[in-house]
Write an enzyme that holds these catalytic residues in place. Sequence first.
Site, PDB file in Angstrom:
ATOM      1  N   ASN A   9       0.869  -1.178   0.000  1.00 51.74           N
ATOM      2  CA  ASN A   9       0.000   0.000   0.000  1.00 51.74           C
ATOM      3  C   ASN A   9       0.902   1.221   0.000  1.00 51.74           C
ATOM      4  O   ASN A   9       1.476   1.566   1.024  1.00 51.74           O
ATOM      5  CB  ASN A   9      -0.894  -0.034   1.259  1.00 51.74           C
ATOM      6  CG  ASN A   9      -1.749   1.221   1.380  1.00 51.74           C
ATOM      7  OD1 ASN A   9      -1.788   2.045   0.467  1.00 51.74           O
ATOM      8  ND2 ASN A   9      -2.426   1.354   2.504  1.00 51.74           N
ATOM      9  N   TRP A  10       1.042   1.822  -1.180  1.00 51.20           N
ATOM     10  CA  TRP A  10       1.988   2.937  -1.319  1.00 51.20           C
ATOM     11  C   TRP A  10       1.457   4.219  -0.688  1.00 51.20           C
ATOM     12  O   TRP A  10       2.179   5.209  -0.595  1.00 51.20           O
ATOM     13  CB  TRP A  10       2.310   3.177  -2.795  1.00 51.20           C
ATOM     14  CG  TRP A  10       3.013   2.024  -3.468  1.00 51.20           C
ATOM     15  CD1 TRP A  10       3.464   0.875  -2.870  1.00 51.20           C
ATOM     16  CD2 TRP A  10       3.361   1.909  -4.851  1.00 51.20           C
ATOM     17  NE1 TRP A  10       4.061   0.061  -3.794  1.00 51.20           N
ATOM     18  CE2 TRP A  10       4.019   0.672  -5.025  1.00 51.20           C
ATOM     19  CE3 TRP A  10       3.175   2.724  -5.969  1.00 51.20           C
ATOM     20  CZ2 TRP A  10       4.483   0.233  -6.266  1.00 51.20           C
ATOM     21  CZ3 TRP A  10       3.651   2.295  -7.203  1.00 51.20           C
ATOM     22  CH2 TRP A  10       4.294   1.065  -7.353  1.00 51.20           C
ATOM     23  N   LYS A  11       0.175   4.227  -0.326  1.00 47.91           N
ATOM     24  CA  LYS A  11      -0.474   5.429   0.240  1.00 47.91           C
ATOM     25  C   LYS A  11      -0.223   6.623  -0.695  1.00 47.91           C
ATOM     26  O   LYS A  11      -0.120   6.432  -1.903  1.00 47.91           O
ATOM     27  CB  LYS A  11       0.018   5.659   1.676  1.00 47.91           C
ATOM     28  CG  LYS A  11      -0.163   4.385   2.534  1.00 47.91           C
ATOM     29  CD  LYS A  11      -0.005   4.597   4.000  1.00 47.91           C
ATOM     30  CE  LYS A  11      -0.200   3.264   4.726  1.00 47.91           C
ATOM     31  NZ  LYS A  11      -0.116   3.403   6.177  1.00 47.91           N
ATOM     32  N   HIS A  94      -9.449   1.110   5.195  1.00 49.54           N
ATOM     33  CA  HIS A  94      -8.155   1.314   5.855  1.00 49.54           C
ATOM     34  C   HIS A  94      -8.355   2.269   7.032  1.00 49.54           C
ATOM     35  O   HIS A  94      -9.168   3.188   6.962  1.00 49.54           O
ATOM     36  CB  HIS A  94      -7.150   1.895   4.848  1.00 49.54           C
ATOM     37  CG  HIS A  94      -5.753   1.886   5.377  1.00 49.54           C
ATOM     38  ND1 HIS A  94      -5.307   2.858   6.243  1.00 49.54           N
ATOM     39  CD2 HIS A  94      -4.729   1.023   5.202  1.00 49.54           C
ATOM     40  CE1 HIS A  94      -4.045   2.578   6.568  1.00 49.54           C
ATOM     41  NE2 HIS A  94      -3.675   1.471   5.949  1.00 49.54           N
ATOM     42  N   GLU A  96      -6.765   4.718   7.986  1.00 51.74           N
ATOM     43  CA  GLU A  96      -6.617   6.145   7.640  1.00 51.74           C
ATOM     44  C   GLU A  96      -7.893   6.670   6.990  1.00 51.74           C
ATOM     45  O   GLU A  96      -8.258   7.836   7.182  1.00 51.74           O
ATOM     46  CB  GLU A  96      -5.389   6.328   6.727  1.00 51.74           C
ATOM     47  CG  GLU A  96      -4.106   6.164   7.521  1.00 51.74           C
ATOM     48  CD  GLU A  96      -2.940   5.560   6.753  1.00 51.74           C
ATOM     49  OE1 GLU A  96      -2.952   5.589   5.509  1.00 51.74           O
ATOM     50  OE2 GLU A  96      -2.004   5.060   7.415  1.00 51.74           O
ATOM     51  N   GLU A 166      -4.964  -4.802  10.760  1.00 54.82           N
ATOM     52  CA  GLU A 166      -3.954  -3.756  10.927  1.00 54.82           C
ATOM     53  C   GLU A 166      -4.216  -3.015  12.241  1.00 54.82           C
ATOM     54  O   GLU A 166      -5.040  -2.094  12.280  1.00 54.82           O
ATOM     55  CB  GLU A 166      -4.021  -2.756   9.765  1.00 54.82           C
ATOM     56  CG  GLU A 166      -3.725  -3.361   8.412  1.00 54.82           C
ATOM     57  CD  GLU A 166      -3.191  -2.323   7.427  1.00 54.82           C
ATOM     58  OE1 GLU A 166      -2.122  -2.565   6.878  1.00 54.82           O
ATOM     59  OE2 GLU A 166      -3.829  -1.270   7.246  1.00 54.82           O
ATOM     60  N   GLY A 172       2.742   2.557  10.686  1.00 59.54           N
ATOM     61  CA  GLY A 172       3.671   3.673  10.501  1.00 59.54           C
ATOM     62  C   GLY A 172       4.406   4.082  11.762  1.00 59.54           C
ATOM     63  O   GLY A 172       5.025   5.141  11.808  1.00 59.54           O
ATOM     64  N   SER A 211       3.771  -1.877  10.296  1.00 65.18           N
ATOM     65  CA  SER A 211       5.235  -1.909  10.463  1.00 65.18           C
ATOM     66  C   SER A 211       5.863  -3.256  10.110  1.00 65.18           C
ATOM     67  O   SER A 211       6.843  -3.664  10.733  1.00 65.18           O
ATOM     68  CB  SER A 211       5.617  -1.466  11.886  1.00 65.18           C
ATOM     69  OG  SER A 211       5.179  -0.130  12.109  1.00 65.18           O
ATOM     70  N   GLY A 232       3.024  -0.995   4.253  1.00 67.96           N
ATOM     71  CA  GLY A 232       3.066   0.427   3.907  1.00 67.96           C
ATOM     72  C   GLY A 232       4.482   0.858   3.565  1.00 67.96           C
ATOM     73  O   GLY A 232       4.989   0.599   2.471  1.00 67.96           O
ATOM     74  N   GLY A 233       5.149   1.472   4.533  1.00 70.34           N
ATOM     75  CA  GLY A 233       6.472   2.066   4.308  1.00 70.34           C
ATOM     76  C   GLY A 233       7.469   1.172   3.595  1.00 70.34           C
ATOM     77  O   GLY A 233       8.143   1.607   2.649  1.00 70.34           O
TER      78      GLY A 233
END
Length: 250
Positions: A9-11, A94, A96, A166, A172, A211, A232-233
């Site tokens: 998930n590149w956001k 998600h 967010e 999640e 993150g 993470s 993510g990251g």
Amino acid sequence: MRTALVAGNWKMNGDSGFISELMTGLKTDVPASGVEVLVCPPSVYLSQVKVQTEGSVIALGAQNVSEQKNGAFTGEISLSMLQDLGCEYVILGHSERRSIYAETDELVAQKFIATVETGLKPILCVGETLAEREADQTLEVVGRQIRAVVEAAGIEAFADAVIAYEPVWAIGTGKTATPEQAQEVHAAIREMIAQSDAGTAAKIRILYGGSVNAGNAAELFANEDVDGGLVGGASLKANDFVAICQAAGA
Ligand code: 13P
């Protein structure tokens, strides 16, 4: 036997140059078998990434979608548009989207139904906040988020769906759930699905997100009910994402 899935998930990150380089790295190095690999770029780059996935095993997904079919919904993107661009999966609910854009369980359920009706595969995200975990409400919160969709969509709608656990406190933050914490919630989620249909519960993939990195992926994925990751990251670094995919396929 469930095939592991690792989704990036590149956001809201990257630009065309960065994405081109990232995809070049991924395309040559992700494992060709033993794991399904998915990338979910920002929607404006879906077409570019689609071209770059050609000839590779990498599938394409979106990070969000409108529950509406089409029409006067300024700024929204429809399921048929995602399908037109070659998307196979859509991330829904998600944390967010839930916390920053106030998406409710009901809205997530509507998006889930529309996604399945269009023939795309939903990745339904669930997870508790730190306050909820500390108040021992993890399974209650995750249960509510899942039930809202099962009751609205019906268990049949989960045939090709994926669930992503999640924990919000792990997203993150560099704080990962321990393998034991992840396994406990994943097993509980599978049990919740089994209450509606045992066959679907045995088949459905439950991903862990929060993470995940090249160093912790293997011990997370070693758990019986952890069928891969939503990353993510670390999905923005080709080497790290490839290592995570390898850990899932091993
Ligand atoms: P991080 O891997 O950056 O913690 O993000 C997880 C996530 O939100 C994936 O959807």
